[in-house]
Design a protein around this motif. Structure first.
Motif: not given
Length: 236
Positions: A142, A164, A167-168, A236
């Motif tokens: 995050s 990350t 997460n995208s 995020w």
């Protein structure tokens, strides 16, 4: 109707415990592992009749396609895909000192591997109502929390940035799939002592880490397009 789940990187650690917890809740679980010997040993040690080993190297597109065919030979749908497999090679290395080859190796598993799994298993997931794709991430991925010092300050460029990117992926797939499903989410188990981090002291047990993942995988609440820690939705 039988519910089916696939967990990657599941011969040890958090993945192994996720398999156990889902199987104990009545799921038929495919234990995905790269190494056949280790994977089969994991299945044997669980001693549960509703757990099946599937050979699966998420960096190898042929291995992924073969795993899809194996699972299609048993079921025509998949209810849960838990993308747990991941590596962390650059703990204790400063960002400026990381070799680009190492970064590529980390992204090959954590990002490209997860992407290939999501793409390959989407058709099977679409055939099950209420199906979910859960990407295991880290709270250090995050950007907001890491920048604010709200999480452990491990400045691990390869591992953190690859997650990350995962997460995208989670966000991108959720935007594409919308309300039609499957539900896509990212879940961080929180700091857990595993082989991944050299069994660093002070963390949760693997069973406790797995509980967080299973909680959201089985939740009645819709968390489509969200990333979550044990307390709920995180930025995020």
């Amino acid at each position: 109707m039988t519910k089916y789940a696939l967990v990657t990187g599941a011969n040890k650690g958090i993945g192994y415990e996720v398999v156990r917890q889902l199987a104990e809740r009545g799921y038929d679980v495919f234990l995905g592992a790269r190494n056949e010997e280790f994977g089969q040993k994991a299945v044997d040690s669980l001693g549960l009749s509703n757990v099946t080993f599937v050979q699966l190297d998420i960096t190898d597109s042929q291995s992924i396609q073969e795993s899809v065919r194996t699972i299609e030979g048993i079921t025509e749908h998949l209810d849960l895909l838990i993308n747990n497999a991941g590596i962390a090679l650059d703990f204790n290395i400063q960002p400026s000192e990381v070799k680009v080859e190492m970064l590529r190796d980390i992204f090959d598993v954590n990002f490209f591997g997860t992407f290939q799994m999501m793409q390959a298993y989407l058709p099977l997931l679409k055939k099950a109502e209420g199906s979910k794709m859960v990407n295991v991430t880290t709270d250090m991925a995050s950007q907001t929390m890491f920048a604010n010092g709200d999480v452990h300050p491990l400045n691990v460029l390869g591992y953190n940035s690859s997650k990350t990117a995962v997460n995208s992926l989670t966000l991108s797939f959720s935007k594409e799939l919308g309300s039609e499903g499957p539900e896509v989410m990212g879940v961080t188990p929180g700091f857990t002592s595993t082989e991944l981090n050299g069994n660093a002291p002070g963390g949760k047990t693997t069973a406790q880490g797995a509980e967080v993942i299973v909680k959201y995988a089985l939740s009645e609440t819709n968390y489509h397009g969200k990333i979550l820690n044990n307390d709920g939705i995180i930025p995020w």
